[in-house]
Design an enzyme around this catalytic site. Sequence first.
Site, PDB file in Angstrom:
ATOM      1  CB  SER A  75      -0.846  -0.005   1.277  1.00 42.71           C
ATOM      2  OG  SER A  75      -1.484   1.236   1.470  1.00 42.71           O
ATOM      3  CE1 TYR A 122      -4.641  -2.141   4.866  1.00 43.18           C
ATOM      4  CE2 TYR A 122      -3.461  -0.077   4.556  1.00 43.18           C
ATOM      5  CZ  TYR A 122      -4.117  -1.175   4.027  1.00 43.18           C
ATOM      6  OH  TYR A 122      -4.246  -1.301   2.662  1.00 43.18           O
TER       7      TYR A 122
END
Length: 260
Positions: free
Chosen positions: A142, A155
Amino acid sequence: MLKGKVALVTGSTSGIGLGIAHALARDGATVVLNGLGNPDEIETIRAQLAAETGTEVTFVGADLSRADAVAELIARVEADHGRLDVLVNNAGVQHVSPIEDFPPEKWDLIIALNLTAAFHTIRLAVPGMKKRGWGRIINVASAHALVASPFKSAYVASKHGILGLTKTVALELAEHGVTANAICPGYVMTPLVQKQIPDTAKARGITEEEVVRDVLLASQATKRFVEVDELGALAAFLCSDGAASITGIALPVDGGWTAH
Ligand code: NAD
């Protein structure tokens, strides 16, 4: 281009994983889908992909937050197809919450699925790749592997972690014809993003429309969501011979987000 190769894409019953599965199947790979969801809907997705691309598409529904299920998945792919050439670690979940309220069980799940599952798939897939002298490991990280955002502690930690894992594995496998890279998408409008909009609105005290405009797309210079097909195209390129010297890197596909 990938005829004769077997690709496993984790978390490919929706979103980015499904887009990558499409791209690899279009290039001729036999594709193994994985993920959670309604069995009838998954069978429709599997059958459609096989019909559209004319390639073999199978599904194995392991819950990858469990190490034993990861091991069963890799063993099943190798038993059913005799090989695993392209490993795409894509399955992932998110939880949005201030650190002091962050539920420890959410932390454990996010680290288990977004990071530890990839450690297990890679360690189990590598012996076969090394033996055959060819392999492609693609970790869907990401932009949050490169920069942080508030309220996403688990995350961001998991995505920074998977980038470190990617680099390490790339160095270990560099002389074996196996590359390992991390794709780092900006925001893509998938169920994972749709689900976090209400929580982000709550955590920041703003409306859902403001979340989209002022949070999700604030740093994305293109002011649009990244498309799943753009990520599929990059994954397919990373599997090509032209990408044989690309290894150990983070490839941002983030509309300029991390250029700031
Ligand atoms: P999604 O929710 O559409 O898809 C997630 C997939 O993971 C689904 O197939 C789901 O069934 C599967 N999954 C969930 N829990 C699982 C489990 N325990 N075991 C096996 N499979 C499981 O999400 P997405 O946006 O397509 O996300 C895919 C990956 O891309 C994730 O790793 C995510 O972090 C990453 N990513 C997404 C974005 C974005 O904006 N959507 C941005 C950057 C990175």
